[in-house]
Design a protein around this motif. Sequence first.
Motif, PDB file in Angstrom:
ATOM      1  N   ASN A 252       0.798  -1.223   0.000  1.00 31.50           N
ATOM      2  CA  ASN A 252       0.000   0.000   0.000  1.00 31.50           C
ATOM      3  C   ASN A 252       0.834   1.278   0.000  1.00 31.50           C
ATOM      4  OD1 ASN A 252      -2.921  -0.919   0.234  1.00 31.50           O
ATOM      5  ND2 ASN A 252      -2.023  -2.045   1.941  1.00 31.50           N
ATOM      6  N   GLY A 253       2.151   1.143  -0.141  1.00 30.05           N
ATOM      7  CA  GLY A 253       3.017   2.311  -0.207  1.00 30.05           C
ATOM      8  C   GLY A 253       3.081   3.098   1.083  1.00 30.05           C
ATOM      9  N   LEU A 254       2.937   2.417   2.224  1.00 27.59           N
ATOM     10  CA  LEU A 254       2.962   3.090   3.522  1.00 27.59           C
ATOM     11  C   LEU A 254       4.372   3.050   4.098  1.00 27.59           C
ATOM     12  CD1 LEU A 254      -0.324   1.602   5.008  1.00 27.59           C
ATOM     13  CD2 LEU A 254      -0.021   3.834   3.938  1.00 27.59           C
ATOM     14  N   LYS A 255       4.832   4.182   4.590  1.00 29.67           N
ATOM     15  CA  LYS A 255       6.186   4.281   5.119  1.00 29.67           C
ATOM     16  C   LYS A 255       6.276   3.605   6.486  1.00 29.67           C
ATOM     17  CE  LYS A 255       9.807   7.629   6.216  1.00 29.67           C
ATOM     18  NZ  LYS A 255      10.153   9.067   6.317  1.00 29.67           N
ATOM     19  N   PRO A 256       7.229   2.695   6.667  1.00 35.13           N
ATOM     20  CA  PRO A 256       7.386   2.050   7.973  1.00 35.13           C
ATOM     21  C   PRO A 256       8.068   2.988   8.965  1.00 35.13           C
ATOM     22  CG  PRO A 256       9.085   1.271   6.485  1.00 35.13           C
ATOM     23  CD  PRO A 256       8.190   2.166   5.675  1.00 35.13           C
ATOM     24  N   ASN A 257       7.799   2.793  10.248  1.00 32.85           N
ATOM     25  CA  ASN A 257       8.516   3.567  11.260  1.00 32.85           C
ATOM     26  C   ASN A 257       9.910   2.951  11.443  1.00 32.85           C
ATOM     27  OD1 ASN A 257       8.487   1.537  13.494  1.00 32.85           O
ATOM     28  ND2 ASN A 257       6.271   1.846  13.402  1.00 32.85           N
ATOM     29  N   PRO A 258      10.829   3.667  12.091  1.00 32.64           N
ATOM     30  CA  PRO A 258      12.206   3.159  12.195  1.00 32.64           C
ATOM     31  C   PRO A 258      12.327   1.821  12.918  1.00 32.64           C
ATOM     32  CG  PRO A 258      11.874   5.109  13.592  1.00 32.64           C
ATOM     33  CD  PRO A 258      10.699   5.011  12.683  1.00 32.64           C
ATOM     34  N   LEU A 259      11.485   1.587  13.908  1.00 27.81           N
ATOM     35  CA  LEU A 259      11.519   0.313  14.621  1.00 27.81           C
ATOM     36  C   LEU A 259      11.099  -0.831  13.705  1.00 27.81           C
ATOM     37  CD1 LEU A 259      12.056  -0.969  17.402  1.00 27.81           C
ATOM     38  CD2 LEU A 259       9.643  -0.637  17.926  1.00 27.81           C
ATOM     39  N   GLU A 260      10.040  -0.605  12.911  1.00 28.20           N
ATOM     40  CA  GLU A 260       9.597  -1.618  11.947  1.00 28.20           C
ATOM     41  C   GLU A 260      10.695  -1.940  10.946  1.00 28.20           C
ATOM     42  OE1 GLU A 260       4.777  -1.122  11.359  1.00 28.20           O
ATOM     43  OE2 GLU A 260       6.096   0.351  10.420  1.00 28.20           O
ATOM     44  N   GLN A 261      11.344  -0.896  10.430  1.00 32.89           N
ATOM     45  CA  GLN A 261      12.403  -1.114   9.444  1.00 32.89           C
ATOM     46  C   GLN A 261      13.487  -2.039   9.994  1.00 32.89           C
ATOM     47  OE1 GLN A 261      13.340   3.080   8.513  1.00 32.89           O
ATOM     48  NE2 GLN A 261      12.884   2.606   6.383  1.00 32.89           N
ATOM     49  N   GLU A 262      13.893  -1.794  11.228  1.00 29.55           N
ATOM     50  CA  GLU A 262      14.945  -2.612  11.821  1.00 29.55           C
ATOM     51  C   GLU A 262      14.458  -4.036  12.092  1.00 29.55           C
ATOM     52  OE1 GLU A 262      18.618  -3.769  13.172  1.00 29.55           O
ATOM     53  OE2 GLU A 262      18.008  -2.031  11.963  1.00 29.55           O
ATOM     54  N   MET A 263      13.206  -4.169  12.537  1.00 32.45           N
ATOM     55  CA  MET A 263      12.648  -5.505  12.789  1.00 32.45           C
ATOM     56  C   MET A 263      12.536  -6.299  11.493  1.00 32.45           C
ATOM     57  SD  MET A 263       9.760  -4.785  15.711  1.00 32.45           S
ATOM     58  CE  MET A 263       9.348  -6.529  15.924  1.00 32.45           C
ATOM     59  N   TRP A 264      12.126  -5.644  10.411  1.00 33.52           N
ATOM     60  CA  TRP A 264      12.044  -6.316   9.122  1.00 33.52           C
ATOM     61  C   TRP A 264      13.439  -6.732   8.651  1.00 33.52           C
ATOM     62  CZ3 TRP A 264       8.390  -2.286   6.348  1.00 33.52           C
ATOM     63  CH2 TRP A 264       7.127  -2.330   6.967  1.00 33.52           C
ATOM     64  N   ARG A 265      14.416  -5.846   8.851  1.00 28.82           N
ATOM     65  CA  ARG A 265      15.783  -6.160   8.427  1.00 28.82           C
ATOM     66  C   ARG A 265      16.303  -7.405   9.146  1.00 28.82           C
ATOM     67  NH1 ARG A 265      20.948  -5.771   9.606  1.00 28.82           N
ATOM     68  NH2 ARG A 265      20.567  -5.016  11.723  1.00 28.82           N
TER      69      ARG A 265
END
Length: 407
Positions: A252-265
């Motif tokens: 959906n083109g939604l920007k992740p928050n910084p915590l989400e980005q790190e968890m996904w990584r």
Amino acid sequence: MDKVPEEARNYLMEAHQLAGQWCLPNDRGDYTNSEANEVSSVAIIGGGTMGRAISICFCLAGFETYLVVRNEQKCSTEMEAMLRKLKNIDLIVESVFEDMKLKKELFAKLDEICKPSCIFGTNTSSLDLDQISTVLRDPTKLVGLHFFNPANVIRLVEVIYGSKTSSTAIATAFEACEAIKKLPVLVGNCRNFVFNRLLYVYFDQSQKLMYEYGYLPHQIDKIITNFGFLMGPMTVADMNGFDVMEKLKKENGLKPNPLEQEMWRQKRYGRKTNRGFYKYDEETQRKEIDMEMELMVRKYSQSARPNIPIQNEQDVINFILYPTVNEGFLCIEEGIISHESLIDIMYVLGFGWPPHTGGPMRFGKTEGLEKVANTLLHWHSLEPTDRAYRVAKQLEEVDRKNMSSKL
């Protein structure tokens, strides 16, 4: 429901009855003048956790039930041979991975195979029904059937209509849901529909408490369960699978928050990877506090400068729940759902919202809509770019009337 106050219990019982009185917009039909197709056979496409649980529901209700398990190792010829056995099926419930291209390809094949009277249901939790239906010769046959995990336990189905969905398809979906002892609730077609729209606000606010304020997952969960929820938001996120949130936000083109980005990584996807907001024993799946996660929270929150003050547990509850209530009013304002009590019955049955409160919308009214509106408007002034604080017109009107009465 025995310990629920009588007033809240009666309210939820009335909402349960109201759910059956569905109506499509623009005089397209309603529960009084629409006839369902007869359904004796059902095919569920997709053998994941959800697909298997949905199959159990229909089997136990006495339907002739087929479960088609997709497998990447199977060649397309073999898969098509399996689908061709469904030519006389009355109802299809598609439950494959949440991917638009995959779903469209599947329905295009089914449209060539299934009989004209077959109703197509999709278990999508967020994707555009109108876009999926473009591959069908008759797009009026497609209806959203959003089950909740675990589908053989949760007694709710979010039934979604698209711009072309027929009243016959809706009536058939309602009868099928009622036959498997689920409460169907009709909602319109929009990004994430109703249930997940509120849910994502609830989760996003919970995560802000971590990366902006330094609250730890177990602290947030304890505050919320003390309020009356069956599980805290971080436990729920781990159970549902954080990879699902990653997929939906990217889709959906939604920007992740910084915590989400790190968890996904780090591929912290919850129970399925044995670590998410918590860590899980590989053999017992016992939940434990994860010190690495707590260090991550402290790292991000140390540099954060939030504008909204949070001083105690009640502030935490309001910070999570007030924007969730507001999102419900936005759904009503946009015509996605017809009545606030339907949101409440969905959340009591589908999420474990404390039934003594009557659900999120009734909770907002009990708190006082003036208080909720005033708080959200103040937060919006502090965080004008944050969509979570874009106040619904009904709440703005409540605040305006309240201000006028004081003049």
